[in-house]
Every structure is written in C-alpha cells, then in structure tokens.
Design a protein around this motif. Structure first.
Motif, PDB file in Angstrom:
ATOM      1  N   GLY A  51       1.690  -0.291   2.112  1.00  0.00           N
ATOM      2  CA  GLY A  51       1.100  -0.040   0.935  1.00  0.00           C
ATOM      3  C   GLY A  51       1.959   0.743  -0.017  1.00  0.00           C
ATOM      4  N   CYS A  52       1.073   1.509  -0.776  1.00  0.00           N
ATOM      5  CA  CYS A  52       1.552   2.332  -1.695  1.00  0.00           C
ATOM      6  C   CYS A  52       2.575   3.691  -1.381  1.00  0.00           C
ATOM      7  N   GLN A  53       3.315   4.012  -2.383  1.00  0.00           N
ATOM      8  CA  GLN A  53       4.018   5.312  -2.044  1.00  0.00           C
ATOM      9  C   GLN A  53       3.284   6.512  -1.560  1.00  0.00           C
ATOM     10  N   SER A  90      -5.356  -1.242   2.286  1.00  0.00           N
ATOM     11  CA  SER A  90      -6.457  -2.297   2.153  1.00  0.00           C
ATOM     12  C   SER A  90      -6.597  -2.829   0.924  1.00  0.00           C
ATOM     13  N   ILE A  91      -5.491  -2.481  -0.166  1.00  0.00           N
ATOM     14  CA  ILE A  91      -5.604  -3.106  -1.339  1.00  0.00           C
ATOM     15  C   ILE A  91      -5.748  -4.522  -1.687  1.00  0.00           C
ATOM     16  N   ARG A  92      -4.999  -5.210  -0.881  1.00  0.00           N
ATOM     17  CA  ARG A  92      -5.233  -6.699  -0.914  1.00  0.00           C
ATOM     18  C   ARG A  92      -5.630  -7.286   0.628  1.00  0.00           C
ATOM     19  N   SER A 110     -13.047  -2.456 -11.098  1.00  0.00           N
ATOM     20  CA  SER A 110     -14.051  -3.286 -10.436  1.00  0.00           C
ATOM     21  C   SER A 110     -13.283  -3.913  -9.377  1.00  0.00           C
ATOM     22  N   PHE A 111     -12.060  -4.150  -9.178  1.00  0.00           N
ATOM     23  CA  PHE A 111     -11.585  -4.846  -8.191  1.00  0.00           C
ATOM     24  C   PHE A 111     -10.968  -3.999  -6.991  1.00  0.00           C
ATOM     25  N   CYS A 112     -10.713  -2.714  -7.321  1.00  0.00           N
ATOM     26  CA  CYS A 112     -10.183  -1.877  -6.461  1.00  0.00           C
ATOM     27  C   CYS A 112     -10.675  -1.063  -5.235  1.00  0.00           C
ATOM     28  N   VAL A 113     -10.649  -0.956  -4.018  1.00  0.00           N
ATOM     29  CA  VAL A 113     -10.996  -0.403  -2.901  1.00  0.00           C
ATOM     30  C   VAL A 113     -10.702   1.146  -3.007  1.00  0.00           C
ATOM     31  N   VAL A 114      -9.611   1.573  -3.709  1.00  0.00           N
ATOM     32  CA  VAL A 114      -9.214   2.944  -3.417  1.00  0.00           C
ATOM     33  C   VAL A 114     -10.097   4.034  -3.433  1.00  0.00           C
ATOM     34  N   PRO A 115     -11.032   3.904  -4.728  1.00  0.00           N
ATOM     35  CA  PRO A 115     -11.897   4.806  -4.853  1.00  0.00           C
ATOM     36  C   PRO A 115     -12.834   5.000  -3.367  1.00  0.00           C
ATOM     37  N   SER A 127       4.301   8.716 -11.377  1.00  0.00           N
ATOM     38  CA  SER A 127       3.522   7.600 -11.162  1.00  0.00           C
ATOM     39  C   SER A 127       2.124   7.764 -10.523  1.00  0.00           C
ATOM     40  N   THR A 128       1.159   6.968 -10.774  1.00  0.00           N
ATOM     41  CA  THR A 128       0.985   6.044 -11.708  1.00  0.00           C
ATOM     42  C   THR A 128       0.344   6.619 -13.017  1.00  0.00           C
ATOM     43  N   SER A 129       0.658   5.965 -14.240  1.00  0.00           N
ATOM     44  CA  SER A 129       0.132   6.428 -15.420  1.00  0.00           C
ATOM     45  C   SER A 129      -1.108   5.537 -15.809  1.00  0.00           C
ATOM     46  N   HIS A 130      -2.133   5.992 -16.169  1.00  0.00           N
ATOM     47  CA  HIS A 130      -3.343   5.210 -16.435  1.00  0.00           C
ATOM     48  C   HIS A 130      -3.414   5.216 -18.064  1.00  0.00           C
ATOM     49  N   PRO A 131      -3.620   4.037 -18.487  1.00  0.00           N
ATOM     50  CA  PRO A 131      -3.533   3.772 -19.972  1.00  0.00           C
ATOM     51  C   PRO A 131      -4.567   4.520 -20.662  1.00  0.00           C
ATOM     52  N   LEU A 153       2.811   2.109 -16.546  1.00  0.00           N
ATOM     53  CA  LEU A 153       1.711   1.953 -17.213  1.00  0.00           C
ATOM     54  C   LEU A 153       0.863   0.549 -17.004  1.00  0.00           C
ATOM     55  N   PRO A 154       0.198   0.347 -15.810  1.00  0.00           N
ATOM     56  CA  PRO A 154      -0.392  -0.756 -15.419  1.00  0.00           C
ATOM     57  C   PRO A 154      -1.310  -1.383 -16.442  1.00  0.00           C
ATOM     58  N   ALA A 155      -1.011  -2.688 -16.989  1.00  0.00           N
ATOM     59  CA  ALA A 155      -2.071  -3.340 -17.684  1.00  0.00           C
ATOM     60  C   ALA A 155      -3.241  -3.911 -17.056  1.00  0.00           C
ATOM     61  N   MET A 212       0.204  -6.310 -13.027  1.00  0.00           N
ATOM     62  CA  MET A 212      -0.995  -7.266 -13.497  1.00  0.00           C
ATOM     63  C   MET A 212      -1.494  -8.277 -12.300  1.00  0.00           C
ATOM     64  N   ILE A 213      -2.734  -8.623 -12.670  1.00  0.00           N
ATOM     65  CA  ILE A 213      -3.416  -9.388 -11.607  1.00  0.00           C
ATOM     66  C   ILE A 213      -3.538 -10.694 -12.286  1.00  0.00           C
ATOM     67  N   ALA A 214      -3.294 -11.876 -11.332  1.00  0.00           N
ATOM     68  CA  ALA A 214      -3.511 -13.179 -12.026  1.00  0.00           C
ATOM     69  C   ALA A 214      -4.971 -13.537 -11.461  1.00  0.00           C
ATOM     70  N   MET A 222       3.408  -7.908  -9.736  1.00  0.00           N
ATOM     71  CA  MET A 222       2.432  -9.007  -9.986  1.00  0.00           C
ATOM     72  C   MET A 222       1.666  -9.292  -8.690  1.00  0.00           C
ATOM     73  N   PHE A 223       0.387  -9.486  -8.964  1.00  0.00           N
ATOM     74  CA  PHE A 223      -0.430  -9.834  -7.774  1.00  0.00           C
ATOM     75  C   PHE A 223      -1.378 -10.944  -8.076  1.00  0.00           C
ATOM     76  N   MET A 224      -1.753 -11.914  -7.120  1.00  0.00           N
ATOM     77  CA  MET A 224      -3.095 -12.531  -7.259  1.00  0.00           C
ATOM     78  C   MET A 224      -4.226 -11.826  -7.096  1.00  0.00           C
ATOM     79  N   TYR A 225      -5.390 -11.839  -7.371  1.00  0.00           N
ATOM     80  CA  TYR A 225      -6.580 -11.123  -7.483  1.00  0.00           C
ATOM     81  C   TYR A 225      -7.042 -11.511  -6.103  1.00  0.00           C
ATOM     82  N   SER A 226      -7.579 -10.575  -5.311  1.00  0.00           N
ATOM     83  CA  SER A 226      -7.854 -10.326  -3.815  1.00  0.00           C
ATOM     84  C   SER A 226      -9.113 -10.058  -3.731  1.00  0.00           C
ATOM     85  N   GLU A 227     -10.124 -10.719  -3.534  1.00  0.00           N
ATOM     86  CA  GLU A 227     -11.312 -10.039  -3.695  1.00  0.00           C
ATOM     87  C   GLU A 227     -11.500  -9.046  -2.430  1.00  0.00           C
TER      88      GLU A 227
HETATM   89  N1  SAM Z   1      -3.957   3.578  -9.746  1.00  0.00           N
HETATM   90  C1  SAM Z   1      -3.025   2.608 -10.154  1.00  0.00           C
HETATM   91  C2  SAM Z   1      -3.421   2.311 -11.364  1.00  0.00           C
HETATM   92  O1  SAM Z   1      -4.516   2.270 -11.698  1.00  0.00           O
HETATM   93  O2  SAM Z   1      -2.768   1.549 -12.257  1.00  0.00           O
HETATM   94  C3  SAM Z   1      -2.797   1.651  -9.190  1.00  0.00           C
HETATM   95  C4  SAM Z   1      -3.042   1.551  -7.853  1.00  0.00           C
HETATM   96  S1  SAM Z   1      -3.254   0.139  -6.930  1.00  0.00           S
HETATM   97  C5  SAM Z   1      -2.556   0.842  -5.495  1.00  0.00           C
HETATM   98  C6  SAM Z   1      -1.867  -0.722  -7.316  1.00  0.00           C
HETATM   99  C7  SAM Z   1      -1.960  -2.277  -7.956  1.00  0.00           C
HETATM  100  O3  SAM Z   1      -2.604  -2.930  -6.986  1.00  0.00           O
HETATM  101  C8  SAM Z   1      -3.131  -2.129  -8.899  1.00  0.00           C
HETATM  102  O4  SAM Z   1      -2.391  -1.753 -10.215  1.00  0.00           O
HETATM  103  C9  SAM Z   1      -3.281  -3.411  -9.143  1.00  0.00           C
HETATM  104  O5  SAM Z   1      -2.642  -4.201  -9.758  1.00  0.00           O
HETATM  105  C10 SAM Z   1      -3.311  -3.938  -7.586  1.00  0.00           C
HETATM  106  N2  SAM Z   1      -4.779  -4.395  -7.024  1.00  0.00           N
HETATM  107  C11 SAM Z   1      -5.459  -3.447  -6.679  1.00  0.00           C
HETATM  108  N3  SAM Z   1      -6.621  -4.089  -6.069  1.00  0.00           N
HETATM  109  C12 SAM Z   1      -6.359  -5.346  -6.245  1.00  0.00           C
HETATM  110  C13 SAM Z   1      -7.095  -6.597  -5.938  1.00  0.00           C
HETATM  111  N4  SAM Z   1      -8.250  -6.569  -5.367  1.00  0.00           N
HETATM  112  N5  SAM Z   1      -6.327  -7.758  -6.134  1.00  0.00           N
HETATM  113  C14 SAM Z   1      -5.165  -7.668  -6.552  1.00  0.00           C
HETATM  114  N6  SAM Z   1      -4.317  -6.657  -6.632  1.00  0.00           N
HETATM  115  C15 SAM Z   1      -4.908  -5.547  -6.774  1.00  0.00           C
END
Ligand code: SAM
Ligand code: SF4
Length: 487
Positions: free
Chosen positions: A41-43, A79-81, A192-197, A280-284, A307-309, A350-352, A379-384
C-alpha cells in the motif's frame, strides 16, 4: 493453536495505555528473535512498518529478509482497493503453508485490513495469530506474548492522540540517503470512495519538535532528503495545548498558537540547507499560498507537488465528496505556476469510472490533464469498498470494460504528457541528489531532481548521497538522461 472466540485476547483501551511500561520491562530480556515484515500500500504503511520494527527491536527482535528463518511474520496491509486486499490474502495463504511446516512461528496482520477483517481472519478462516490496527503498535509486545501463551490476540482500537512521536523508526530497505517522516495520522476528509477514514481513524498531527529532531538526526546520519508524510499534509495543525483532542478542537484555538503546515515545512527546511524536503499528499482544498511561498523561499524544499485531482468533472468531484470543483482545482494549479513557475513538478491520482461517471465526464478528466500537463500520475479503476459512502449511496454502474477503457485512455494521455514535460527538461542543468546505482548499470548513477524526476548519468567519481549538476540531453517518458558538469 486454532482457538475459538472465547480464547481470543481482545485488548481494552485501559490495557492499551499501559504498554509503554511493558516495553521497558521487557527490553532487557536479551532474547534474539527474528522478525520478517512485508508492507503493502501507501508510503504511510512502509513508514509504519519502521515504527513497528523499532518497537519490536526493543523486545530483542532482529529483522530478517528471509521468512524461512523468522519467528514472527508481520504483514502490513492495505485496503484501498479490492486488488490490494486480494494480494495480501494470497500472501497469507503462503505464510500459512510455511506455518504448517513450522507451527511455532507467529503470523500477524497489521494496518488497514486489521479492523475490516479481524473476525474473518482470526475466527472464520483462522489463518493468523495476531491482528493489530494502525494505532495499536505499542501494544505489539504484549499481544505477541499473548500468542506465545497460546491465545490469539487482537487490538484494533483507533486513537485520537497516537502519533508515535517519541519512537525513532528503524529504517528498512534504506538507501541511506532518502527517508520518510510521518507528520500526521488518519484522515478527517470523507471522500466517498475511500476507506482510509475508517481504517486509520481521525486526523491528528505530530509534535513539530519531534519531527524536526527526527529530520536533524537523519541528516547527522548522512541522509540528505526527507519526505513529510500524511494523507492530507496541508491540513497539518498542531497546538501545544495537549488538552485539545483532534483537529476539530485545535481549529477553534487562536491561530497564533497553532503550528500549520507551512510553518512546519519551514522548520524542517531550516535543519540544514543540504537536506532536501519533500511532502506528500496535498489536498487541493487545503493547499495554501503560504505553503507555495514557503517552498519558493527555500531552495531545499523540492519544487514538486502531488495534488490528486481524482476527476476533472465537478459533478463527479461532488459525488466523490472532494469538496472542490474543477475551477477551484485549476485556480490552485494556476497559483502553483504563478509562484513556482513551470519547472515545479505536479502529479496527480486519477480514478477511472467512478459511480455514474459518463463518457463526457471522463473526457473532462482527460482535458484537465491536458490543461495541467502533469509530470506523472497514479491512475486507478474505481473499486467499490465496503462501508464507504459511495458503496452506501451510489450505484457502481460502470462495467469493468468501461472502467478499463477509460483507465487506458488516462494512462495513454499521461504517457504523452510525461514525455512532453520531460522534453522541456532537455539541455538544462539539474541538481540531482544521488540515490545509488542506476537500475540497468553499475557504471551509471541515478537520483532525482527537485521536481522528483529520475535522472541517470555516468558515475565518474560521484557517490551516493552527493549532489551532482547534470546536463540532461536525452529523455524517455520516465527518465532524464545526461552527464555531470562542473558548476
Ligand atoms: N489522501 C490522499 C488524497 O486524498 O489525495 C490519497 C490517499 S489514497 C491512499 C491514494 C489514492 O488511492 C487516492 O488518491 C485515490 O486516487 C485512490 N483510491 C482511493 N480509494 C479508491 C477506490 N475505492 N478505488 C480506486 N482508487 C481509490
Ligand atoms: Fe481518502 Fe480522501 Fe482522506 Fe485521501 S483525503 S485519505 S482520498 S478520505
């Protein structure tokens, strides 16, 4: 060894707070056991594994790169994807086959999968002995001894205060030149896509003095670059008032009492002019002009911003709960270019194929990429992901084929842009921090320029850890190639 639920040692919050004492009591036992750690996973996870190694080193554990000789195998999970979780599961099956041959070894899961899958891993599948969440690593010595006593052990309690500020990480797989420093933990954004919180808990910032001390210590040991790490570094906020819990309370305090990210960045930059600083990472939504001007003031703060868009379309961004629009993002990019110029490297995630994203909205992402001219993107495919807002609220209606097609278009666009951006670096001299030999030849060295681009050049008499001025004459979309010049 497989135990039922009643034999699983679940650690209470009170016990969790007592572990510092336990560590010091056990630190003189002198036993030398072998620890094998694998990180995914991440750094932040890699950085956490260094904290875990430090905690266990006090218990007499030496690290090994050979899992066959390990007494304790830990896997730090992501657990991100869904694919990240599947990779970890395959590794666990592999560790389990080793455990069949060597039943005395302990296998533990750390990190983001801990909370989500603890009962599944411990009770249903019974493939691990130990499950430890990201805020419970101080409890590891206690949990490992519970396993030694024949129990399974789990602690996934998330904390509002834990930053491991006092723990000096053991650097793993280090090149001796670049290191990561964790400056905050958790995340309060609810993309809304993210498990990190959910897996890493609430956002909290680490004491700036401990960060500066860690950077100074690294510099004295010969390191020449530190990367300040957090899920959202621009929202770093620290108050000396330790009564305040979490960012929400700190934000109510008088600004003057708070150390913000720009101020922290400056403190680290002042450690030594030869110590490069990245972050890293900066939030816009949080990247401030104060940070940009701080970067400009200090030559040793690298001119590179991740700067993830995520998307280039405002409707999709709103559904993602990113709390900015396309126009806001573009305004931040313009500010970067205005203050730091064209040479500042910019990268994105980027999420596709996010929920309900249309073809036209996908093209907005491509057009944003064209506008920004990113140097690089993840670059990632969206993963629910189970439990996220998107899973609860939106239909994951884009098929895998559509996601794949859009992802490929994003990747192709990025490759074109990376080449364009790298060509702009031709015939210029770049200050490169040498990280070691190039991947292809021991006659060449490789390092990075300020904008985070890999530069390869003939070795001559240069050495790892030195700075070299390299005239770049060739490039691919991934690498700059040149030769050192005297300047
Ligand atoms: N905190 C950072 C931010 O907001 O830019 C990113 C943290 S996350 C560990 C790294 C990247 O994983 C995210 O920027 C996003 O592009 C990707 N990611 C997170 N959840 C995802 C999901 N459910 N499906 C696909 N990509 C995801
Ligand atoms: Fe996840 Fe968003 Fe937090 Fe990044 S900012 S970790 S994407 S919730």
């Amino acid at each position: 060894m497989n135990k039922g639920i009643s034999d699983i040692a679940v650690i209470s919050e009170k016990e969790n707070n007592n572990t510092a004492e336990l560590i010091s009591k056990k630190s003189n036992t002198g036993k030398s056991k072998k620890l094998y750690v694998e990180s995914y996973g991440c750094q932040m996870n890699f950085s956490d594994s260094e904290i875990v190694t430090s905690i266990l080193a006090k218990e007499g554990y030496d690290t090994t790169s050979d899992m066959e000789e390990a007494d304790l195998i830990l896997i730090n999970t992501c657990s991100i994807r869904d694919r990240a979780e599947q990779t970890v599961r395959k590794r666990l099956i592999h560790f389990n086959s080793l455990k069949k041959r060597k039943p005395e070894i302990t296998v533990g899961v750390l990190g983001c999968m801990a909370e989500r899958l603890k009962s599944k891993l411990l009770e249903e599948e019974k493939i691990v002995d130990l499950v430890v969440g990201p805020d419970a690593y101080r409890d590891l010595p206690n949990l490992v001894s519970q396993v030694d006593e024949g129990h399974k052990a789990v602690n996934t309690i998330l904390s509002r205060e834990e930053t491991y500020a006092d723990i000096s990480p053991v650097r793993l797989n280090s090149n001796g030149v670049t290191a990561f420093i964790s400056i905050m933990r958790g995340c309060d954004n609810m993309c809304s896509f993210c498990v990190v919180p959910f897996t890493r808990g609430r956002e909290r910032s680490r004491d700036p003095l401990s960060i500066v001390n860690e950077a100074s210590d690294l510099f004295e040991k010969g390191y020449r670059e530190v990367t300040l790490l957090g899920q959202n570094v621009d929202s770093y906020k620290w108050s000396p008032n330790q009564e305040l819990k979490g960012k929400a309370q700190i934000e109510k305090v008088n600004e003057q009492e708070i150390v913000n990210f720009a101020q922290l960045l400056e403190k680290v930059a002042l450690v030594h002019p030869d110590l490069r600083v990245r972050f890293s990472t900066s939030h816009p939504k949080d990247l401030t002009n104060e940070v940009l001007y701080t970067m400009k003031r200090h030559e040793n703060i690298c001119k590179y911003i991740h700067l993830p868009a995520q998307s280039g379309n405002s409707r999709v961004l709103e559904m993602m709960n990113r709390t900015y629009t396309r126009d806001w993002y573009i305004e931040r990019i313009n500010a970067i270019r205005e203050v730091l110029g064209d040479e500042c490297g910019i990268s994105s995630d980027m999420i596709a194929g996010f929920c309900t994203e249309t073809e036209e909205e996908h093209h907005d992402t491509i057009s944003l990429m064209d506008y920004v001219q990113y140097d690089f993107s993840y670059m990632f495919m969206y993963s629910e992901r189970p439990g996220t807002l998107a899973e609860k609220k939106y239909e994951d209606n884009n098929s895998n084929e559509v996601k794949k097609k859009r992802l490929n278009e994003i990747i192709e666009k990025q490759q074109q842009l990376s080449l364009i951006r790298n060509k702009m670096d031709l015939n210029k001299v770049h200050k490169v921090l040498i990280e070691g030999f190039s991947k292809r030849s021991d006659d060449h060295l490789q390092g990075r320029n300020s904008a985070n681009k890999v530069v390869v050049f003939p070795k001559e008499n240069y050495k790892k850890g030195q700075y070299a001025n390299v005239l770049v004459t060739e490039c691919t979309s991934a690498t700059l190639i040149g030769a050192a010049v005297n300047q």
